[in-house]
Design an enzyme around this catalytic site. Structure first.
Site, mmCIF file in Angstrom:
data_model
loop_
_atom_site.group_PDB
_atom_site.id
_atom_site.type_symbol
_atom_site.label_atom_id
_atom_site.label_comp_id
_atom_site.label_asym_id
_atom_site.label_seq_id
_atom_site.Cartn_x
_atom_site.Cartn_y
_atom_site.Cartn_z
ATOM 1 N N ARG A 98 0.871 -1.184 0.000
ATOM 2 C CA ARG A 98 0.000 0.000 0.000
ATOM 3 C C ARG A 98 0.904 1.227 0.000
ATOM 4 O O ARG A 98 1.686 1.426 0.924
ATOM 5 C CB ARG A 98 -0.910 0.002 1.229
ATOM 6 N N HIS A 125 -7.551 1.060 -6.256
ATOM 7 C CA HIS A 125 -7.727 0.143 -5.123
ATOM 8 C C HIS A 125 -8.381 -1.131 -5.670
ATOM 9 O O HIS A 125 -9.553 -1.415 -5.409
ATOM 10 C CB HIS A 125 -8.610 0.807 -4.056
ATOM 11 N N GLN A 128 -10.279 -3.768 -3.448
ATOM 12 C CA GLN A 128 -11.576 -3.282 -2.982
ATOM 13 C C GLN A 128 -12.633 -3.517 -4.059
ATOM 14 O O GLN A 128 -13.734 -4.023 -3.777
ATOM 15 C CB GLN A 128 -11.481 -1.785 -2.647
ATOM 16 N N ASP A 215 -17.426 7.234 -0.752
ATOM 17 C CA ASP A 215 -16.165 7.060 -0.019
ATOM 18 C C ASP A 215 -15.808 8.426 0.574
ATOM 19 O O ASP A 215 -16.437 9.445 0.264
ATOM 20 C CB ASP A 215 -15.075 6.538 -0.975
ATOM 21 N N CYS A 255 -16.511 1.607 1.097
ATOM 22 C CA CYS A 255 -15.342 0.735 1.319
ATOM 23 C C CYS A 255 -14.887 0.740 2.773
ATOM 24 O O CYS A 255 -14.210 -0.181 3.211
ATOM 25 C CB CYS A 255 -14.206 1.175 0.413
ATOM 26 N N ARG A 283 -13.699 -8.811 1.400
ATOM 27 C CA ARG A 283 -12.279 -8.548 1.100
ATOM 28 C C ARG A 283 -11.459 -9.810 1.359
ATOM 29 O O ARG A 283 -10.549 -10.150 0.610
ATOM 30 C CB ARG A 283 -11.751 -7.402 1.987
HETATM 31 N N1 CP Z 1 -11.327 -0.394 2.630
HETATM 32 C C1 CP Z 1 -10.035 -0.504 3.010
HETATM 33 O O1 CP Z 1 -9.123 -0.711 2.217
HETATM 34 O O2 CP Z 1 -9.848 -0.371 4.363
HETATM 35 P P1 CP Z 1 -8.434 -0.145 5.080
HETATM 36 O O3 CP Z 1 -7.900 1.177 4.596
HETATM 37 O O4 CP Z 1 -8.739 -0.125 6.538
HETATM 38 O O5 CP Z 1 -7.504 -1.255 4.688
HETATM 39 N N1 NVA Z 2 -10.080 6.672 -0.779
HETATM 40 C C1 NVA Z 2 -9.637 6.186 0.508
HETATM 41 C C2 NVA Z 2 -9.873 4.720 0.614
HETATM 42 C C3 NVA Z 2 -9.526 4.094 1.922
HETATM 43 C C4 NVA Z 2 -9.755 2.605 1.937
HETATM 44 C C5 NVA Z 2 -8.169 6.529 0.708
HETATM 45 O O1 NVA Z 2 -7.396 6.380 -0.229
HETATM 46 O O2 NVA Z 2 -7.825 6.972 1.804
#
Ligand code: CP
Ligand code: NVA
Length: 299
Positions: A98, A125, A128, A215, A255, A283
């Site tokens: 990530r 993502h 997701q 989101d 999400c 997930r």
């Molecule tokens: N939806 C999601 O990816 O959650 P986290 O950021 O907690 O991993």
């Molecule tokens: N759009 C959000 C998603 C978190 C799972 C971010 O990137 O912070």
């Protein structure tokens, strides 16, 4: 084979993953030794609850092991991405990362002799979106011909949804402020497949939708833009009034993490229409399918 973004995967591979995820969910015992002796490295530049815990639990359930690496506690902060990734590849079989910049996940996969999974970057993502497609399929029976309205910021989650949904025949209608539209690469792909449209007005996008998705207005890494964003986004809140414009049996999706009473009203996220915890649960199953596939154990 990597999973950096769904644009790189054809629709049959995406469908296969959704099918395998359903199977893994139904009969987890059949897969309990699927990745015996295998190790996943999980490298995080950003925080996470769902992605970290579901990948780690997924590896355990498949008979493998996962190592959590907080980027700031590693020597990725001292050496080059290329050198550090080459070393990681000597110990582990697969890497999930990530990151902030999409270029970083590309650099990781460019240097890696092991498969690489994007666990979220500023642009995409994919894990997701795969989980969300499984949830949509479970809730609605089949995917083709559904309409999903995405309301809010045209961000990483939205970009991956546009591509994943378009590939499986789900129409995405996005409502975002003009200055926060989805990525052009995602929009063009969706438009070319006839499965994407954009509107500035949430009401127009949500009309007759089978699912309404939102989101956060401020993604990780955008904290310094909070004030500006909180001025622009309030008309895009998903509340009871907006949900009433969708189909009667429409589901609400997010999400998570949610910023309650900002992008979504409590009355919606806590309603019977909300499937947010099913999404979070899926997930796990979808990522187990991705791990099996990328490690050549999908049968
Ligand atoms: N939806 C999601 O990816 O959650 P986290 O950021 O907690 O991993
Ligand atoms: N759009 C959000 C998603 C978190 C799972 C971010 O990137 O912070």
């Amino acid at each position: 084979m990597n999973l950096l973004k769904l644009l790189d995967w054809d629709s049959s591979r995406i469908s296969e993953i959704i099918e395998l995820a359903s199977e893994v969910k139904e009969t987890p015992e059949n897969y309990s030794k699927g990745l015996e002796g295998k190790t996943l490295a999980m490298l995080f530049q950003k925080t996470s609850t769902r992605t970290r815990a579901s990948f780690e639990a997924g590896m355990t359930q498949l008979g493998g092991h996962a190592i959590y690496l907080d980027w700031r506690a590693t020597n990725f902060t001292l050496g080059t991405i290329q050198d550090e990734v080459k070393c990681l590849g000597q110990y582990v079989d697969i890497i999930m990362a990530r990151v902030f910049r999409h270029e970083d996940i590309e650099a990781i996969s460019g240097a890696s002799s092991r498969p690489v999974i994007n666990g979220l970057c500023n642009l995409w993502h994919p894990c997701q979106a795969l989980g969300d497609l499984l949830t949509l399929k479970e809730k609605k029976g089949s995917l083709k011909g559904l309409k999903l309205a995405y309301v809010g910021d045209g961000n990483n989650v939205c970009n991956s949804l546009i591509v994943g949904c378009s590939k499986l025949g789900v129409h995405v209608s996005a409502a975002t402020p003009k200055q926060y539209k989805p990525l052009q690469d995602a929009a063009s792909f969706g438009e070319n497949s006839g499965n994407y449209s954009w509107a500035e007005s949430p009401a127009a996008a949500v009309k007759d939708a089978d699912a309404v998705y939102t989101d956060t207005w401020v993604s990780m890494g955008q904290e310094q833009e909070t004030k500006d964003r909180e001025r622009v986004f309030p008309p895009y809140q998903v509340n009871g009034k907006l949900m009433a414009l969708a189909k009667k049996d429409a589901i609400f999706m997010h999400c998570l993490p949610a910023h309650r009473n900002r992008e979504v009203a409590d009355s919606v996220i806590d309603s019977k229409q909300s499937v947010v915890f099913d999404q979070a649960g899926n997930r796990l199953h979808v990522q187990k399918a991705v791990l099996l596939k990328l490690l050549g154990k999908a049968g």
